[in-house]
Write an enzyme that holds these catalytic residues in place. Sequence first.
Site, PDB file in Angstrom:
ATOM      1  N   ASP A 136      76.288 -17.107  39.650  1.00  0.00           N
ATOM      2  CA  ASP A 136      76.918 -16.670  38.409  1.00  0.00           C
ATOM      3  C   ASP A 136      77.495 -17.865  37.647  1.00  0.00           C
ATOM      4  OD1 ASP A 136      77.742 -14.763  36.559  1.00  0.00           O
ATOM      5  OD2 ASP A 136      78.614 -13.449  38.073  1.00  0.00           O
ATOM      6  N   GLU A 175      73.463 -16.803  33.981  1.00  0.00           N
ATOM      7  CA  GLU A 175      74.407 -17.334  32.982  1.00  0.00           C
ATOM      8  C   GLU A 175      74.314 -16.563  31.677  1.00  0.00           C
ATOM      9  OE1 GLU A 175      72.213 -18.329  30.482  1.00  0.00           O
ATOM     10  OE2 GLU A 175      73.318 -20.194  30.101  1.00  0.00           O
ATOM     11  N   TRP A 176      73.786 -15.331  31.780  1.00  0.00           N
ATOM     12  CA  TRP A 176      73.833 -14.320  30.709  1.00  0.00           C
ATOM     13  C   TRP A 176      73.187 -14.760  29.396  1.00  0.00           C
ATOM     14  CZ3 TRP A 176      79.196 -16.245  31.486  1.00  0.00           C
ATOM     15  CH2 TRP A 176      79.657 -15.940  32.764  1.00  0.00           C
ATOM     16  N   GLY A 177      72.292 -15.745  29.451  1.00  0.00           N
ATOM     17  CA  GLY A 177      71.619 -16.180  28.226  1.00  0.00           C
ATOM     18  C   GLY A 177      72.498 -17.038  27.338  1.00  0.00           C
ATOM     19  N   ASP A 201      76.231  -7.994  31.000  1.00  0.00           N
ATOM     20  CA  ASP A 201      76.027  -6.844  31.883  1.00  0.00           C
ATOM     21  C   ASP A 201      75.737  -5.595  31.056  1.00  0.00           C
ATOM     22  OD1 ASP A 201      76.882  -8.844  33.492  1.00  0.00           O
ATOM     23  OD2 ASP A 201      78.611  -7.797  34.319  1.00  0.00           O
TER      24      ASP A 201
HETATM   25  C1  GLA Z   1      79.072 -11.149  36.059  1.00  0.00           C
HETATM   26  C2  GLA Z   1      77.595 -10.842  36.314  1.00  0.00           C
HETATM   27  C3  GLA Z   1      77.461  -9.512  37.026  1.00  0.00           C
HETATM   28  C4  GLA Z   1      78.267  -9.511  38.312  1.00  0.00           C
HETATM   29  C5  GLA Z   1      79.713  -9.863  38.001  1.00  0.00           C
HETATM   30  C6  GLA Z   1      80.565 -10.065  39.232  1.00  0.00           C
HETATM   31  O1  GLA Z   1      79.615 -10.256  35.129  1.00  0.00           O
HETATM   32  O2  GLA Z   1      76.887 -10.848  35.125  1.00  0.00           O
HETATM   33  O3  GLA Z   1      76.113  -9.223  37.278  1.00  0.00           O
HETATM   34  O4  GLA Z   1      77.719 -10.411  39.226  1.00  0.00           O
HETATM   35  O5  GLA Z   1      79.806 -11.075  37.258  1.00  0.00           O
HETATM   36  O6  GLA Z   1      81.881 -10.363  38.866  1.00  0.00           O
END
Ligand code: GLA
Length: 485
Positions: A136, A175-177, A201
């Site tokens: 993450d 790293e969510w893009g 998410d």
């Molecule tokens: C981020 C990630 C999730 C999850 C949470 C855990 O938000 O994007 O998929 O792993 O952390 O805290």
Amino acid sequence: MGWNSWNSFANIVDSKIVQQQAKTIATNGMKEAGFEYVVIDEGWWLGERDAGGNIVVNKKQWPAIQPGQKDGDMANIAAYIHSLGLKAGIYTDAGLDGCSMYPDSGPKLMKTGSEGHYEQDFLQFSKWGFDYVKVDWCGGAKEGKSGAIQYAQIARAIQKAEKSTGRKLYLSICEWGSQNPWFWAPGVGQIKSTIWRTGGDIIPPVVESLHDAEHDKRVIALKNVLESFDAGLHPEAQHTGYFNDLDMMVMGMRGMTDALDRIHMGLWAISSAPLMVGSDMTRLSPATLSLLTNKDALAIHSDSYGLQPIRVDEPTTGIQIWAKPMAVAGRRAVAVLNRSDASTQVKVNWEKLGLKGLPKSSRDVWNGRETAADGAISVPAHDLALLIVDGEDKAPAEYNAKESSITGMQATRGPQFARLHYANTSGQTVVVRMKSTSGLSTAVALPPTSGSESGAVGLILPNGVADISFEGDSASIRSLDVYSW
Ligand code: GLA
């Protein structure tokens, strides 16, 4: 394909929960269908290290499972997952601190990241027996780090750990893009396969056992699922071994209906996105389970080209036709997505799929029936039809390579599908960097070939790609077929 603990259990995850979930996957038909990873997300570690910097875990949360095991040893749960014929996954952060809050919105737990301990931690995960690690970015983001640099170091630490234990440790980049990972994640640190998250998410965790105001207000809607799909489309970066990750699946969770489950499954399958289901496996309805294990949908998902789809048509606003070529010549996966509030009767225009004439067959994946020969299909409001279409490819434009370069190509107009032919007799997957005068630069993994045979991988070339060159390892590039759709 597998299960991840976060969406339904957040930081309350423990050995009992993981055992129960793993046992369910092993016995409800999912394992047979190909779901194999059981991934323990955040919450397994509370940030404690011993004097040698080794991770220390809570003994009650992770007790011995078998006689002869020690409490507080993560090897216990990895061995349990393996005993069911499944693979085990774990989680950390690229920075000093993780995202961790208890259970997912309360007090923060510090120092749950691996920064400063990359080699030590990844070796430890591998020694414990884990096969997969999600990394993450909460700490990395907080410290203003570069994702490309940190994940390259992580990829190298992972490869070192793999050499030491002889066990493959699959890297899942999360790293969510935020720093456009589709530009650097394919092949980062010379890694031969990986996935990278393309967005945030879908929804914060829905922990049913907590029943508090915070969790009760979390209900998934169509918009959450569609936003993740839309943000995840980077087809030029996705090649054999390298995949955009649209986030863990929320199939069967609160707010999901059968139609929404179909949209979710259909879009993730046609995108060849990781199918990491985040729901509670013990609460899946028969309808959700049968969608998740639908053979045709999984065949589309696991097609060896592993491409994302292209939006080939939008006959009316909100009615979209998405299509991608599959590795069998003339085969297409097609999704008819109805984002609108009205039911619709659509005609899929076969011409837009790059096929010569009418297809030989077109099967509706959800019910196994042939669709009408003229392409007519009705799709209810907020629903999705998924098809496997077989026909004949229109003849491609062929370009032969000279010294790993392909010249004389006309700039592509719109995204184009291409087949790259190559030879790689090194006995292992090699990674080449593909560059075009248009500015395209991405890695392509080329699996081994034998003798004088050519291998083929599928590519989606974005708009404007002209001359291409390939840099890197010992593979020889032979030719490129470009299909105009
Ligand atoms: C981020 C990630 C999730 C999850 C949470 C855990 O938000 O994007 O998929 O792993 O952390 O805290």
